[in-house]
Design an enzyme around this catalytic site. Sequence first.
Site, PDB file in Angstrom:
ATOM      1  N   SER A   1      10.440  -2.989  -8.021  1.00 23.08           N
ATOM      2  CA  SER A   1       9.902  -4.086  -7.420  1.00 23.08           C
ATOM      3  C   SER A   1       9.597  -3.717  -6.125  1.00 23.08           C
ATOM      4  O   SER A   1      10.657  -3.029  -5.602  1.00 23.08           O
ATOM      5  CB  SER A   1      10.700  -5.315  -7.885  1.00 23.08           C
ATOM      6  OG  SER A   1      10.573  -6.247  -6.815  1.00 23.08           O
TER       7      SER A   1
ATOM      8  N   TYR B   1      19.202  -8.447  -7.130  1.00 25.83           N
ATOM      9  CA  TYR B   1      17.697  -8.128  -7.699  1.00 25.83           C
ATOM     10  C   TYR B   1      17.395  -6.859  -6.783  1.00 25.83           C
ATOM     11  O   TYR B   1      16.867  -5.697  -7.215  1.00 25.83           O
ATOM     12  CB  TYR B   1      16.973  -9.091  -7.570  1.00 25.83           C
ATOM     13  CG  TYR B   1      15.537  -8.784  -8.288  1.00 25.83           C
ATOM     14  CD1 TYR B   1      15.462  -8.756  -9.705  1.00 25.83           C
ATOM     15  CD2 TYR B   1      14.545  -8.885  -7.410  1.00 25.83           C
ATOM     16  CE1 TYR B   1      14.273  -8.383 -10.255  1.00 25.83           C
ATOM     17  CE2 TYR B   1      13.325  -8.419  -8.117  1.00 25.83           C
ATOM     18  CZ  TYR B   1      13.065  -8.347  -9.612  1.00 25.83           C
ATOM     19  OH  TYR B   1      11.789  -8.106 -10.010  1.00 25.83           O
TER      20      TYR B   1
ATOM     21  N   ALA C   1      19.079  -4.711  -4.777  1.00 26.30           N
ATOM     22  CA  ALA C   1      19.803  -3.533  -5.217  1.00 26.30           C
ATOM     23  C   ALA C   1      19.561  -2.753  -6.438  1.00 26.30           C
ATOM     24  O   ALA C   1      19.526  -1.700  -6.517  1.00 26.30           O
ATOM     25  CB  ALA C   1      21.299  -4.031  -4.847  1.00 26.30           C
TER      26      ALA C   1
ATOM     27  N   LYS D   1      16.755  -2.934  -8.109  1.00 26.79           N
ATOM     28  CA  LYS D   1      15.401  -2.465  -8.089  1.00 26.79           C
ATOM     29  C   LYS D   1      15.364  -1.154  -7.333  1.00 26.79           C
ATOM     30  O   LYS D   1      14.756  -0.011  -7.784  1.00 26.79           O
ATOM     31  CB  LYS D   1      14.202  -3.425  -7.776  1.00 26.79           C
ATOM     32  CG  LYS D   1      14.091  -4.449  -8.929  1.00 26.79           C
ATOM     33  CD  LYS D   1      13.876  -4.051 -10.241  1.00 26.79           C
ATOM     34  CE  LYS D   1      13.582  -4.913 -11.254  1.00 26.79           C
ATOM     35  NZ  LYS D   1      13.080  -4.578 -12.618  1.00 26.79           N
TER      36      LYS D   1
END
Length: 269
Positions: A149, A162, A164, A166
Amino acid sequence: MATSMIGRIALITGGGGDIGRTVAVHLAAAGAQVIISDLESAKDGLDLTTEVCQQANPDAQVHQFPFDVTDTQRVISSINTISSVIGTPDAIFNNAGYQGQFAPISDCDPQDFKRVMDINVVGVFNLVQQCSRELIRAGIGGSIVNTASMAGVGGGPNMAAYSASKSAVIGLTKVAAKDLAPAGIRVNAVSPGFIGTGAMWDRQVKLQAETPSQYYADDIETVEQQMLTQIPMRRGGTLDEVATAVLFLLSDASSYMTGSNLELAGGAS
Ligand code: NAD
């Protein structure tokens, strides 16, 4: 055509969700046999994916194979069974994901942090490990695409776990590409930015509006505008634009690419 997927066996995790479903349709239309996986609780989503794949290609072979990507033993037994009953997947899209809670890092719930890492990182690791073992056992190459992402590239405010997780997916992708190149297995990532429409866009806009921060207003319409003005192209990406990039990476059209992270973000960073 280098993007033909005829003769390929594709496995998609998160296949009952928005991006997984759209990628499944593109793969089915390109001639792949498609195995869609998700949580047991996502049965309705998987059924919808099966339906739209068969609309896209009435000859498409679509199999549902639910499992939880965090359950290492279930992943091992599922990939073994898929490989012996259907065939060894050689186009793997590791796409199951969870955004977790939205909160400034000082307020993050440590249990939610671990849950996000478990789904987004351990889940990808489980699939890369088991699928590559099967490919090596079968003596064939393949292509793996992991969904990272832009939050993992630039860091999304209020999204510590989230972001970290990705970033970790991008790192895992680069290592896997090096370790698996000798076996003819390519591993790449995609990093979608703001993609709409979809459940994740709706959830993200709502939760950013509800979470106090200097970055976003507290009403959904303004937050949507604030997100779009971060994008040089001044629009969100579409699900089809993500799927086209994933198909490219899974197919032989990207035969000299491994270890890369394709940013699908309209120029945002
Ligand atoms: P989605 O919520 O529609 O789909 C995610 C799917 O993952 C769901 O069907 C869910 O049931 C499944 N899933 C969650 N936990 C699982 C588990 N433990 N085991 C198996 N399946 C599980 O969201 P989406 O927009 O389709 O997102 C797909 C991927 O793209 C995710 O990894 C997400 O982080 C990433 N992504 C999405 C966007 C976006 O704007 N939509 C942007 C960047 C990255």
